[in-house]
Write a protein that holds these residues in place. Sequence first.
Motif, PDB file in Angstrom:
ATOM      1  N   PRO A  37     -10.803  -0.994  -2.910  1.00  0.00           N
ATOM      2  CA  PRO A  37      -9.735  -0.565  -1.971  1.00  0.00           C
ATOM      3  C   PRO A  37      -8.870  -0.169  -3.005  1.00  0.00           C
ATOM      4  N   GLN A  38      -6.894   0.571  -3.437  1.00  0.00           N
ATOM      5  CA  GLN A  38      -7.444   0.163  -4.705  1.00  0.00           C
ATOM      6  C   GLN A  38      -7.588   1.345  -5.633  1.00  0.00           C
ATOM      7  N   THR A  39      -7.759   1.067  -6.854  1.00  0.00           N
ATOM      8  CA  THR A  39      -8.065   2.119  -7.798  1.00  0.00           C
ATOM      9  C   THR A  39      -9.558   2.228  -7.974  1.00  0.00           C
ATOM     10  N   PHE A  40     -10.274   1.410  -7.243  1.00  0.00           N
ATOM     11  CA  PHE A  40     -11.709   1.443  -7.230  1.00  0.00           C
ATOM     12  C   PHE A  40     -12.307   1.281  -8.618  1.00  0.00           C
ATOM     13  N   ILE A  41     -13.570   1.611  -8.724  1.00  0.00           N
ATOM     14  CA  ILE A  41     -14.299   1.225  -9.923  1.00  0.00           C
ATOM     15  C   ILE A  41     -13.773   1.939 -11.150  1.00  0.00           C
ATOM     16  N   ARG A  42     -13.224   3.126 -10.966  1.00  0.00           N
ATOM     17  CA  ARG A  42     -12.664   3.806 -12.132  1.00  0.00           C
ATOM     18  C   ARG A  42     -11.558   2.976 -12.754  1.00  0.00           C
ATOM     19  N   GLY A  43     -10.839   2.232 -11.923  1.00  0.00           N
ATOM     20  CA  GLY A  43      -9.784   1.385 -12.453  1.00  0.00           C
ATOM     21  C   GLY A  43     -10.272  -0.014 -12.755  1.00  0.00           C
ATOM     22  N   ALA A  44     -11.285  -0.473 -12.010  1.00  0.00           N
ATOM     23  CA  ALA A  44     -11.793  -1.814 -12.245  1.00  0.00           C
ATOM     24  C   ALA A  44     -12.556  -1.891 -13.551  1.00  0.00           C
ATOM     25  N   ALA A  45     -13.146  -0.777 -13.992  1.00  0.00           N
ATOM     26  CA  ALA A  45     -13.723  -0.710 -15.317  1.00  0.00           C
ATOM     27  C   ALA A  45     -12.609  -0.271 -16.267  1.00  0.00           C
ATOM     28  N   GLN A  46     -12.937   0.371 -17.366  1.00  0.00           N
ATOM     29  CA  GLN A  46     -11.888   0.830 -18.268  1.00  0.00           C
ATOM     30  C   GLN A  46     -11.123   1.980 -17.653  1.00  0.00           C
ATOM     31  N   PRO A  47      -9.834   2.105 -17.894  1.00  0.00           N
ATOM     32  CA  PRO A  47      -9.076   3.236 -17.380  1.00  0.00           C
ATOM     33  C   PRO A  47      -9.566   4.555 -17.963  1.00  0.00           C
ATOM     34  N   HIS A 280      -5.176  15.016  10.003  1.00  0.00           N
ATOM     35  CA  HIS A 280      -4.042  15.283  10.891  1.00  0.00           C
ATOM     36  C   HIS A 280      -4.416  15.496  12.353  1.00  0.00           C
ATOM     37  N   GLU A 281      -5.698  15.504  12.688  1.00  0.00           N
ATOM     38  CA  GLU A 281      -6.062  15.659  14.096  1.00  0.00           C
ATOM     39  C   GLU A 281      -5.528  14.485  14.910  1.00  0.00           C
ATOM     40  N   ALA A 282      -5.451  14.680  16.221  1.00  0.00           N
ATOM     41  CA  ALA A 282      -5.041  13.592  17.099  1.00  0.00           C
ATOM     42  C   ALA A 282      -5.984  12.402  16.934  1.00  0.00           C
ATOM     43  N   TYR A 283      -5.417  11.234  16.682  1.00  0.00           N
ATOM     44  CA  TYR A 283      -6.170   9.991  16.525  1.00  0.00           C
ATOM     45  C   TYR A 283      -7.108  10.039  15.314  1.00  0.00           C
ATOM     46  N   GLY A 284      -6.693  10.799  14.289  1.00  0.00           N
ATOM     47  CA  GLY A 284      -7.496  10.912  13.075  1.00  0.00           C
ATOM     48  C   GLY A 284      -7.084   9.910  12.017  1.00  0.00           C
ATOM     49  N   LEU A 285      -7.375  10.246  10.766  1.00  0.00           N
ATOM     50  CA  LEU A 285      -7.166   9.313   9.669  1.00  0.00           C
ATOM     51  C   LEU A 285      -5.700   8.924   9.494  1.00  0.00           C
ATOM     52  N   GLN A 286      -4.803   9.911   9.585  1.00  0.00           N
ATOM     53  CA  GLN A 286      -3.385   9.573   9.425  1.00  0.00           C
ATOM     54  C   GLN A 286      -2.898   8.706  10.577  1.00  0.00           C
ATOM     55  N   ALA A 287      -3.358   9.003  11.778  1.00  0.00           N
ATOM     56  CA  ALA A 287      -2.974   8.175  12.930  1.00  0.00           C
ATOM     57  C   ALA A 287      -3.449   6.741  12.757  1.00  0.00           C
ATOM     58  N   GLN A 288      -4.621   6.575  12.159  1.00  0.00           N
ATOM     59  CA  GLN A 288      -5.131   5.225  11.933  1.00  0.00           C
ATOM     60  C   GLN A 288      -4.227   4.427  11.002  1.00  0.00           C
ATOM     61  N   VAL A 289      -3.884   5.006   9.830  1.00  0.00           N
ATOM     62  CA  VAL A 289      -3.082   4.242   8.879  1.00  0.00           C
ATOM     63  C   VAL A 289      -1.661   4.036   9.410  1.00  0.00           C
ATOM     64  N   ASP A 321     -10.586   9.738  -2.575  1.00  0.00           N
ATOM     65  CA  ASP A 321      -9.152   9.873  -2.833  1.00  0.00           C
ATOM     66  C   ASP A 321      -8.339   9.199  -1.729  1.00  0.00           C
ATOM     67  N   TRP A 322      -8.790   9.355  -0.492  1.00  0.00           N
ATOM     68  CA  TRP A 322      -8.098   8.720   0.637  1.00  0.00           C
ATOM     69  C   TRP A 322      -8.096   7.193   0.480  1.00  0.00           C
ATOM     70  N   GLU A 324      -8.290   5.517  -2.302  1.00  0.00           N
ATOM     71  CA  GLU A 324      -7.403   5.150  -3.410  1.00  0.00           C
ATOM     72  C   GLU A 324      -5.945   5.166  -2.972  1.00  0.00           C
ATOM     73  N   ARG A 325      -5.612   6.083  -2.081  1.00  0.00           N
ATOM     74  CA  ARG A 325      -4.225   6.218  -1.640  1.00  0.00           C
ATOM     75  C   ARG A 325      -3.839   5.135  -0.643  1.00  0.00           C
ATOM     76  N   HIS A 326      -4.787   4.734   0.215  1.00  0.00           N
ATOM     77  CA  HIS A 326      -4.424   3.874   1.344  1.00  0.00           C
ATOM     78  C   HIS A 326      -4.961   2.450   1.248  1.00  0.00           C
ATOM     79  N   GLN A 327      -5.671   2.122   0.181  1.00  0.00           N
ATOM     80  CA  GLN A 327      -6.012   0.747  -0.126  1.00  0.00           C
ATOM     81  C   GLN A 327      -6.659  -0.008   1.040  1.00  0.00           C
ATOM     82  N   PRO A 328      -7.805   0.437   1.536  1.00  0.00           N
ATOM     83  CA  PRO A 328      -8.447  -0.301   2.631  1.00  0.00           C
ATOM     84  C   PRO A 328      -8.897  -1.689   2.195  1.00  0.00           C
ATOM     85  N   LEU A 329      -8.980  -2.589   3.148  1.00  0.00           N
ATOM     86  CA  LEU A 329      -9.503  -3.914   2.848  1.00  0.00           C
ATOM     87  C   LEU A 329     -10.933  -3.812   2.334  1.00  0.00           C
ATOM     88  N   TYR A 330     -11.708  -2.899   2.904  1.00  0.00           N
ATOM     89  CA  TYR A 330     -13.065  -2.633   2.418  1.00  0.00           C
ATOM     90  C   TYR A 330     -13.497  -1.271   2.932  1.00  0.00           C
TER      91      TYR A 330
END
Length: 417
Positions: A37-47, A280-289, A321-322, A324-330
Motif C-alpha cells: 500500500p505505500q511506496t510498495f516494493i520499490r520502496g520496501a527494497a532499496q530506494p 473521474h467517472e461516476a462512482y469510479g476510483l476517485q469517488a471510492q477514495v 501509481d494509484w 502508491e498515491r492512495h495507500q490501500p490497506l491491500y
Amino acid sequence: MGSPKRRRVKGVCGVVFGAGLLASCSVIPVGLPEFEPQTFIRGAAQPVDGTAPDARRPAPAPSSNPAPAPSPDPAPMVGAFLRSDERGVRAIEGMQRWLGGTDLRVGHTYLPGDLWSNIEGQPRFLAPWAKWRSAERDRMFVLNVPMLERNEEGLPDDEVRDLLRAGASGRFDSHFRTLAERLVRMDLQDTVVVLGWEMNGTTYSHRCGPDPQAWKRYWQRVVEAMRSVHGQKFKFDFTPSRGRDAVPWPECYPGDDFVDIIGMDTYDQPAGEPFETHVHEAYGLQAQVDFAAEHGKAVSYPEWGLFRNGDNPEYVSRMIDWFERHQPLYQTITDYCPHGVWQCSHNPDSAEAYRGAFFGRPGGDGQAPGPTPTPAPERPVEPVPSDRPSRKPWVDKCISGTDICIRIDNKLPDWMD
C-alpha cells in the motif's frame, strides 16, 4: 463497471517446445470468480537512488535517556489471486520467485457460492490457507464470502428480492455463524471478509439492485452474526465494481458500524477508455477514495487487472501509481488469463510493468529485474504455474482425458471461456 463474466470451470493449458512437447491443463474449481500500500516494493527494497532507507533518516539527537527506537514501517500489503484452493497457496512461492523474492503478504481466495455448506467454509478448503497464514503472523488472509447459495445461477430479480428479505429477517444467520466459528478455530480470526462483492452489478444472486434496503439489512445481519462469535477480529470489506454498473453502489452501503474497508474491483474496461475516465467517472476510483475518507475507512482493491482487451502495460502502471498515491490497506491482482501478468503469457508488456514495479525482496540489492529466461521443457510434478512467465504463447484448450491441446488465438467465445 461490469465485472468480468464468471466461468464455472476455467482451463489453462501451457505448451513449451524444446527437446519434446509438454502439455498440461489445470482447472479452477466451480463457483469461484472467473473460473475463470505505500511506496510498495520499490520502496520496501532499496530506494531508487540506491540509498539505504535508514541512511535517509536524520540521526536522533543525543540523549541520556533515549526513547525506544520506533518500529519500522509495515511492509506493503501486496498479493494476488492465483487459484482458489491449495494450489493457490503453493503458487504464491512461485510468483514470489518471479518477483525476485518479493514477499506477497496477502493471500486471497473465494468461497464457492453453490451451496450453503460451502459458504459455511469447509475445513478442507480453508486448511491450506490457515497453514499459510499462521506461518508468518504479519500475513493477511482475504476471503470473498457469497451472501446467497446458487450465487452464479442467474436467479430472477423476484427470487433474489425474496431471498434478500429472508436474509434480512435472520433466516441465514446460522450459516455465517458457522463460518465465523470455523475461521476462529483455524486461527483465521483476523480474516478480511469481502462480503457480497460487486453487489452493484448483475452477475451474482447476492446483488443489491432488486431491494437495496433489504440488502443493507441483510449485510448488517451477517456482520452481527459473525461478530457474535467469541475471539473474532474480522474486518468487513464493502467492495463494489468500479462505476455505476446496475445501481449506484453508495445506495447499497450498509453503514459505518458494519463496514471496515471500502474496496473496489476494477479492470481496464470498456476497451479504449483512458485511465482518467476510470478515475473521474461516476462512482469510479476517485469517488471510492473520497467516500472512504468521508466515512473514515481504509480502501482496498481485492480484484484488479486486465479485462479481455489485450496487453495493456499503461493500465497496469497507472494502477500501481494509484496505489502508491492512495495507500490501500491491500491490493491483490487477479492473476490468470486473460486478466493476469504471471500466469498469463498473453500480456508480456503488462507482466514486465508489474514485475518492474514489485521486483526485489525487502533489504535486497534494489537492482532492476533481469531478462526473463524461458522455462526448461521439463514436465512439472503438478500443474502449477511456472516460476517465470514464458514468452511463448500458451494454448487455450485441452481435450478432456488426453494430453492433446489446441491453440486458439484472439478472443474466445464466452461459452469457451
